[in-house]
Design an enzyme around this catalytic site. Structure first.
Site, PDB file in Angstrom:
ATOM      1  N   GLU A   1     114.402 121.602 109.573  1.00 50.03           N
ATOM      2  CA  GLU A   1     113.509 122.748 109.779  1.00 50.03           C
ATOM      3  C   GLU A   1     113.891 123.567 111.004  1.00 50.03           C
ATOM      4  OE1 GLU A   1     111.578 123.908 107.707  1.00 50.03           O
ATOM      5  OE2 GLU A   1     109.938 122.643 107.036  1.00 50.03           O
TER       6      GLU A   1
ATOM      7  N   LYS B   1     109.709 121.902 118.550  1.00 54.52           N
ATOM      8  CA  LYS B   1     110.459 120.668 118.874  1.00 54.52           C
ATOM      9  C   LYS B   1     111.643 120.487 117.918  1.00 54.52           C
ATOM     10  CE  LYS B   1     109.454 117.848 115.324  1.00 54.52           C
ATOM     11  NZ  LYS B   1     110.383 117.091 114.495  1.00 54.52           N
TER      12      LYS B   1
ATOM     13  N   ARG C   1     106.346 119.760  92.388  1.00 56.55           N
ATOM     14  CA  ARG C   1     106.686 120.929  91.559  1.00 56.55           C
ATOM     15  C   ARG C   1     107.456 120.512  90.315  1.00 56.55           C
ATOM     16  NH1 ARG C   1     111.634 124.237  94.434  1.00 56.55           N
ATOM     17  NH2 ARG C   1     112.827 122.449  95.134  1.00 56.55           N
TER      18      ARG C   1
ATOM     19  N   ARG D   1     116.048 114.387 111.281  1.00 59.70           N
ATOM     20  CA  ARG D   1     117.033 115.204 110.569  1.00 59.70           C
ATOM     21  C   ARG D   1     117.524 116.343 111.454  1.00 59.70           C
ATOM     22  NH1 ARG D   1     112.961 115.667 105.603  1.00 59.70           N
ATOM     23  NH2 ARG D   1     111.684 115.990 107.453  1.00 59.70           N
TER      24      ARG D   1
HETATM   25  N1  LIG Z   1     109.703 113.651 106.949  1.00 57.04           N
HETATM   26  C1  LIG Z   1     109.021 113.529 108.054  1.00 57.04           C
HETATM   27  O1  LIG Z   1     109.115 112.507 108.725  1.00 57.04           O
HETATM   28  C2  LIG Z   1     108.096 114.583 108.478  1.00 57.04           C
HETATM   29  C3  LIG Z   1     108.143 115.839 107.945  1.00 57.04           C
HETATM   30  N2  LIG Z   1     107.309 116.799 108.377  1.00 57.04           N
HETATM   31  C4  LIG Z   1     107.355 118.144 107.826  1.00 57.04           C
HETATM   32  O2  LIG Z   1     106.891 118.116 106.494  1.00 57.04           O
HETATM   33  C5  LIG Z   1     107.525 119.145 105.766  1.00 57.04           C
HETATM   34  C6  LIG Z   1     108.102 118.509 104.528  1.00 57.04           C
HETATM   35  O3  LIG Z   1     109.029 117.574 104.946  1.00 57.04           O
HETATM   36  P1  LIG Z   1     109.518 116.367 104.055  1.00 57.04           P
HETATM   37  O4  LIG Z   1     108.478 115.885 103.140  1.00 57.04           O
HETATM   38  O5  LIG Z   1     110.115 115.409 104.946  1.00 57.04           O
HETATM   39  O6  LIG Z   1     110.645 117.070 103.206  1.00 57.04           O
HETATM   40  P2  LIG Z   1     111.460 116.475 102.009  1.00 57.04           P
HETATM   41  O7  LIG Z   1     112.768 117.131 102.015  1.00 57.04           O
HETATM   42  O8  LIG Z   1     111.411 115.002 102.044  1.00 57.04           O
HETATM   43  O9  LIG Z   1     110.645 116.946 100.722  1.00 57.04           O
HETATM   44  C7  LIG Z   1     110.401 118.287 100.498  1.00 57.04           C
HETATM   45  C8  LIG Z   1     109.462 118.377  99.335  1.00 57.04           C
HETATM   46  O10 LIG Z   1     109.086 119.716  99.181  1.00 57.04           O
HETATM   47  C9  LIG Z   1     109.356 120.086  97.844  1.00 57.04           C
HETATM   48  N3  LIG Z   1     109.749 121.466  97.770  1.00 57.04           N
HETATM   49  C10 LIG Z   1     110.840 122.044  98.275  1.00 57.04           C
HETATM   50  N4  LIG Z   1     110.836 123.344  97.984  1.00 57.04           N
HETATM   51  C11 LIG Z   1     109.736 123.588  97.263  1.00 57.04           C
HETATM   52  C12 LIG Z   1     109.187 124.736  96.652  1.00 57.04           C
HETATM   53  N5  LIG Z   1     109.767 125.914  96.763  1.00 57.04           N
HETATM   54  N6  LIG Z   1     108.045 124.607  95.995  1.00 57.04           N
HETATM   55  C13 LIG Z   1     107.456 123.429  95.896  1.00 57.04           C
HETATM   56  N7  LIG Z   1     107.896 122.297  96.440  1.00 57.04           N
HETATM   57  C14 LIG Z   1     109.041 122.386  97.122  1.00 57.04           C
HETATM   58  C15 LIG Z   1     110.466 119.199  97.394  1.00 57.04           C
HETATM   59  O11 LIG Z   1     110.432 119.131  95.989  1.00 57.04           O
HETATM   60  P3  LIG Z   1     111.783 118.862  95.144  1.00 57.04           P
HETATM   61  O12 LIG Z   1     112.042 117.417  95.288  1.00 57.04           O
HETATM   62  O13 LIG Z   1     111.424 119.246  93.767  1.00 57.04           O
HETATM   63  O14 LIG Z   1     112.846 119.704  95.755  1.00 57.04           O
HETATM   64  C16 LIG Z   1     110.055 117.908  98.039  1.00 57.04           C
HETATM   65  O15 LIG Z   1     109.084 117.268  97.278  1.00 57.04           O
HETATM   66  C17 LIG Z   1     108.566 119.747 106.702  1.00 57.04           C
HETATM   67  O16 LIG Z   1     108.081 120.924 107.234  1.00 57.04           O
HETATM   68  C18 LIG Z   1     108.735 118.724 107.776  1.00 57.04           C
HETATM   69  O17 LIG Z   1     109.091 119.283 109.004  1.00 57.04           O
HETATM   70  C19 LIG Z   1     106.394 116.523 109.319  1.00 57.04           C
HETATM   71  C20 LIG Z   1     106.286 115.295 109.866  1.00 57.04           C
HETATM   72  C21 LIG Z   1     107.135 114.210 109.497  1.00 57.04           C
HETATM   73  O1  LIG Z   2     108.743 115.839 112.352  1.00 55.76           O
HETATM   74  C1  LIG Z   2     109.285 114.786 112.317  1.00 55.76           C
HETATM   75  C2  LIG Z   2     108.892 113.663 113.157  1.00 55.76           C
HETATM   76  O2  LIG Z   2     107.729 113.933 113.825  1.00 55.76           O
HETATM   77  C3  LIG Z   2     110.402 114.582 111.427  1.00 55.76           C
HETATM   78  O3  LIG Z   2     111.486 115.029 112.105  1.00 55.76           O
HETATM   79  P1  LIG Z   2     112.756 115.561 111.322  1.00 55.76           P
HETATM   80  O4  LIG Z   2     112.297 116.650 110.399  1.00 55.76           O
HETATM   81  O5  LIG Z   2     113.659 116.037 112.392  1.00 55.76           O
HETATM   82  O6  LIG Z   2     113.301 114.388 110.570  1.00 55.76           O
END
Ligand SMILES: NC(=O)C1=CN([C@@H]2O[C@H](COP(=O)(O)OP(=O)(O)OC[C@H]3O[C@@H](n4cnc5c(N)ncnc54)[C@H](OP(=O)(O)O)[C@@H]3O)[C@@H](O)[C@H]2O)C=CC1
Ligand SMILES: O=C(CO)COP(=O)(O)O
Length: 608
Positions: A556, A468, A312, A532
């Site tokens: 989350e 979870k 974004r 996290r």
């Molecule tokens: N990290 C992990 O290991 C894993 C994460 N997930 C899931 O993936 C999802 C994302 O997690 P993750 O990537 O780790 O999160 P991060 O915090 O690392 O990144 C979030 C991203 O989303 C963007 N974002 C936040 N708000 C908005 C918005 N309103 N519009 C557009 N973009 C937005 C942020 O942009 P900006 O930088 O500009 O704020 C950033 O790029 C979560 O639901 C998480 O549970 C699933 C499996 C593994």
């Molecule tokens: O979904 C995840 C691992 O499967 C990432 O977990 P957290 O969002 O708790 O870091």
């Protein structure tokens, strides 16, 4: 007294005429090795039900006899024995074949079983071990009835995968996919099936006419393109092992052909002329956080097209494009060369698969904004794990409301972004309503270190990921409070029990929750401070204020807890652990009271 002599036995007069010279000459002529082998095989009895040919029937795969009367009918020249080759002229004392002619038997494997030689598909055991002279002789001529049972041809897994993948490629490919659909699919299936066999041409099948040469040409790699997964393929950053040393020439740990990344191999577009342009499934990732970046790298490594990583913040996208690194979320991990960071919604227009990797609470807004820029038939792959606050909607429900009619998929499972980005072995599940879509997307995202299983249970997979996170907070709190590993293990087990109850009430399959997105993800997040959500709970356990426990990171579970509890109540499902977490996050319950309340609950059967 000498025994009376028996009267001499009279021999019946010979009925057969003496053989003619030509016949005698043929009988004396040395046999070829192939012929000897074929005869030896024909003499050996087979187990019933495993393709025992009826008496006199030709062996499957044997060369057809010419002229009806067989090859023996015509005059043939006797070939001289090959010098220095024992038994080439029909040596009856060949080693290993007592009293018989032909090739020596293959060595015996353990337990008396014989190693199968070449294309032989014969039962092993007594039948093979019996002496040749003990075996019943079979007439070698006469009518050739069809065998009662044919040996089943084992269909390589690649055949099935290829079918599914190709159907999905049609689903993902842009343009009027309907035209020429059948032909393109069949041709592609044949091509991939042949490739998956990999060891040579398909065995002859009498029911099918030979394939024209023209088709076989399609199996050869196109000029100028290195075959996908070839041994000297130059790995790019994001390609498993290469993530540790970008640009090195490394042999992939596993041929890419083995996994279904074949889906990413370009095919002629449906309806297009032979040999003209190709279509690649372009993947886009919406959300440039840790998980979005890791998935973009994985997708780029798993298929040949470009992967647009939409952020974004356009400035952040420009920085990432310049530095070839997402320094804020995944420092030290180079972007795969085919990942293109972008802040332009228009760059998403060509994508056949769009991975939605933004926080769950922002999905509705982000998708609503970007939807006009997306292809209407693009598959939306939900990677966020959560339940929407206020509406208590699952992510698939949010996406369906914002983009009605769009094909949906869910990706979830135990996977820390940092692990995937570093090329550490990881396995996740991808669910879609159509099995072909799920299988092909799984193939596109899979790589040497990321294994994507596919499923048809979207609800189960998304519940596993969302719930979870809530339950991991409870485990973190118990550890943060110093209640010991026994308490943590009990909590994991009881959390899983309520996760299963809830999932079943929502129509999910228990098996799904017992898999990666469910038990797998719960175990990961409940046992590692890298999570996290666990870290959030741990800080709560140490007395941090719920408003500060996230430490500026995305937790989350804290945002999903209330929605999960609301949904559970609606379905009449008891979720005491989730309720405790929701109350802790809301600040309406102290941790010690929450633990005491859980321990005071009435005793019950474990499976109730
Ligand atoms: N990290 C992990 O290991 C894993 C994460 N997930 C899931 O993936 C999802 C994302 O997690 P993750 O990537 O780790 O999160 P991060 O915090 O690392 O990144 C979030 C991203 O989303 C963007 N974002 C936040 N708000 C908005 C918005 N309103 N519009 C557009 N973009 C937005 C942020 O942009 P900006 O930088 O500009 O704020 C950033 O790029 C979560 O639901 C998480 O549970 C699933 C499996 C593994
Ligand atoms: O979904 C995840 C691992 O499967 C990432 O977990 P957290 O969002 O708790 O870091």
């Amino acid at each position: 007294m000498p025994a009376p002599l028996a009267p001499p036995r009279r021999r019946a007069p010979a009925r057969r005429r003496p053989p003619r010279l030509a016949v005698l000459a043929r009988r004396l002529r040395p046999h070829s090795a192939r012929q000897r082998q074929r005869r030896a095989v024909a003499r050996e009895p087979r187990a019933p039900g495993l393709g025992q040919p009826a008496a006199g029937a030709p062996r499957r795969g044997a060369r057809p006899r010419r002229g009806g009367a067989g090859r023996d009918a015509g005059p043939r020249r006797a070939r001289p024995p090959l010098p220095g080759v024992a038994g080439a002229a029909g040596d009856a004392r060949r080693p290993g074949r007592p009293g018989g002619r032909g090739l020596p038997p293959a060595p015996l494997a353990a337990g008396g079983r014989r190693a199968v030689r070449g294309d032989e598909r014969r039962p092993v055991g007594d039948a093979v071990l019996s002496r040749p002279q003990d075996r019943p002789r079979e007439p070698r001529r006469g009518p050739c009835p069809r065998p009662a049972l044919r040996p089943r041809r084992v269909r390589p897994v690649g055949d099935r995968d290829a079918g599914g993948i190709l159907r999905l490629r049609r689903l993902l490919a842009p343009g009027p996919a309907a035209a020429g659909r059948g032909r393109a699919g069949r041709r592609g299936r044949d091509r991939l099936a042949a490739r998956s066999r990999g060891l040579g041409p398909r065995p002859r099948d009498a029911r099918r006419p030979p394939r024209p040469r023209r088709r076989l040409r399609a199996l050869r790699p196109r000029r100028g393109r290195r075959p996908h997964g070839g041994p000297q393929r130059r790995l790019a950053p994001g390609d498993g092992a290469a993530r540790h040393g970008a640009g090195r020439h490394v042999r992939p740990s596993r041929p890419v052909r083995e996994r279904s990344a074949a889906a990413a191999r370009p095919l002629p577009p449906a309806g297009a002329g032979r040999g003209r342009g190709v279509v690649t499934v372009t993947v886009a990732v919406v959300g440039g956080g840790a998980w979005g970046t890791a998935l973009a790298n994985a997708a780029a490594a798993g298929q040949e097209g470009e992967v647009v990583l939409w952020m974004r913040d356009a400035a952040a996208a420009r920085d990432a494009a310049r530095a070839r690194e997402n320094a804020r979320y995944l420092p030290g991990v180079p972007l795969h060369p085919r990942v293109r960071p972008s802040g332009e919604a228009g760059d998403l227009a060509g994508a056949g698969a769009v991975l939605l990797v933004v926080p769950a609470q922002t999905l509705r807004g982000v998708l609503g904004t970007l939807r006009p820029a997306l292809r209407p038939d693009a598959t939306l792959v939900i990677c966020a794990k959560g339940i929407e606050r206020g509406s208590d909607a699952f992510m698939t429900e949010v996406a369906a409301a914002v983009a009605p009619g769009a094909p949906l998929a869910v990706l979830s499972g135990p996977s820390f972004a940092a692990d995937v980005a570093r090329g550490l072995p990881t396995a996740v599940t991808l669910a879609a309503a159509e099995p072909a879509r799920a299988a092909a997307l799984a193939g596109i995202l899979s790589g040497p270190a990321l294994r994507v299983y596919h499923s048809g249970d979207l609800r189960g997979v998304e519940i596993g990921g969302a719930a979870k996170n809530v339950l991991a907070i409870a485990c973190g709190a118990v550890v943060g409070r110093g209640l010991g590993e026994s308490a943590r293990a009990a909590l994991v087990a009881r959390s899983f029990a309520e996760l299963m109850r809830f999932a079943r009430a929502c129509g999910a399959r228990s098996e799904t929750l017992m898999g990666l997105s469910g038990l797998g993800d719960l175990v990961l997040s409940a046992s590692s401070a890298q999570s996290r959500n666990f870290a959030f709970g741990e800080r709560l356990g140490r007395g941090a204020d719920p408003g500060e426990a996230a430490g500026g990171k995305l937790a989350e579970g804290a945002l999903t807890a209330a929605g999960l509890v609301a949904l559970a109540r609606r379905h009449g499902v008891e979720m005491p652990v989730a309720e405790a977490v929701a109350a802790l996050v809301a600040g309406t319950l102290r941790l010690d009271d929450a633990i005491a309340a859980l321990m005071r609950r009435p005793l019950r059967g474990e499976d109730e």
